[in-house]
Design a protein around this motif. Structure first.
Motif, short mmCIF file in Angstrom:
data_model
loop_
_atom_site.label_atom_id
_atom_site.label_comp_id
_atom_site.label_asym_id
_atom_site.label_seq_id
_atom_site.Cartn_x
_atom_site.Cartn_y
_atom_site.Cartn_z
N VAL A 28 0.81 -1.22 0.00
CA VAL A 28 0.00 0.00 0.00
C VAL A 28 0.84 1.27 0.00
O VAL A 28 0.32 2.36 -0.22
CB VAL A 28 -0.98 0.03 1.20
CG1 VAL A 28 -2.01 -1.07 1.07
CG2 VAL A 28 -0.24 -0.06 2.53
N GLY A 29 2.15 1.14 0.27
CA GLY A 29 2.99 2.32 0.27
C GLY A 29 4.46 1.97 0.29
O GLY A 29 4.84 0.88 0.70
N GLU A 30 5.27 2.93 -0.18
CA GLU A 30 6.71 2.77 -0.17
C GLU A 30 7.33 4.06 0.34
O GLU A 30 6.92 5.15 -0.05
CB GLU A 30 7.24 2.48 -1.58
CG GLU A 30 6.75 1.16 -2.14
CD GLU A 30 7.33 0.86 -3.52
OE1 GLU A 30 8.40 1.39 -3.86
OE2 GLU A 30 6.68 0.10 -4.27
N ALA A 31 8.33 3.91 1.21
CA ALA A 31 9.02 5.07 1.78
C ALA A 31 10.52 4.91 1.53
O ALA A 31 11.05 3.80 1.58
CB ALA A 31 8.75 5.15 3.27
N ALA A 32 11.19 6.05 1.28
CA ALA A 32 12.63 6.03 1.02
C ALA A 32 13.44 6.51 2.22
O ALA A 32 14.66 6.50 2.18
CB ALA A 32 12.95 6.88 -0.20
#
Length: 195
Positions: A28-32
């Motif tokens: 549902v989401g990707e963070a760097a």
């Protein structure tokens, strides 16, 4: 299961997404970075967060601590480093599982299972403790209210208990609520008319 991936290397994020989606997970989401991971976890409420240890802005261990402290989701930590101090910091931050890169899909799935199971157990225990604490507090209030009724209205202990019980049933409320009324002095008239 809805998953948030927090990994600063785009290629690893892509590989991880593919592995998860092949197994039926919904990414549902990707963070760097760690700050983005915390913000997305709060906004999206995923069922699982997979978080790299070394990330910019906020490291993954600090992000994991914030996510687990808020009881948002279990966290599986990823790292290229298997130093004991990192593993201990991740554990202390509330991480439920730990994977060392490079890893295979066969390594990832058991870690996810372990993390989600441990998180569910932790939540169940917290809920049980909260329930016990509330029951104990209610019992203390009822005991104090019985004492007040016994002193102020010359009731025996069983009579005071029955009065609280009957008042709760008559008013369709809890014995705790009646006890609170008795202790606040709002039950004076009801006691006089009920006896």
């Amino acid at each position: 299961m809805r998953v948030l991936i927090a990994e600063d290397e785009a290629l690893i994020r892509l590989d991880l997404r593919e592995m998860l989606e092949e197994e039926g997970f919904d990414v549902v989401g990707e963070a760097a970075d760690g700050e983005q991971a915390v913000a997305l976890a709060q906004d999206l409420g995923p069922d699982l967060v997979i978080c790299d240890v070394k990330m910019p802005k906020m490291d993954g261990i600090a992000a994991a601590a914030q996510i687990t402290d808020a009881r948002i989701a279990p966290v599986v930590m990823l790292t290229a480093f298997s130093q004991r101090d990192l593993v201990e910091r991740a554990r202390d931050a509330g991480a439920m599982a730990y994977l060392v890169k490079p890893f295979q899909k066969r390594d990832l799935l058991p870690a996810i299972e372990m993390a989600t199971t441990r998180f569910a157990e932790m939540r169940a225990l917290e809920s049980e403790v909260t329930g016990l604490r509330e029951r104990l507090e209610a019992r203390k209030l009822i005991e104090r209210a019985k004492g007040a009724l016994m002193t102020e209205h010359a009731l025996s202990e069983p009579e005071a208990f029955r009065w609280i019980q009957r008042a709760a049933m008559d008013n369709r409320t809890s014995m705790r609520a009646v006890a609170e009324l008795v202790l606040s002095g709002d039950a004076e008239t009801a006691v006089a008319t009920d006896r």
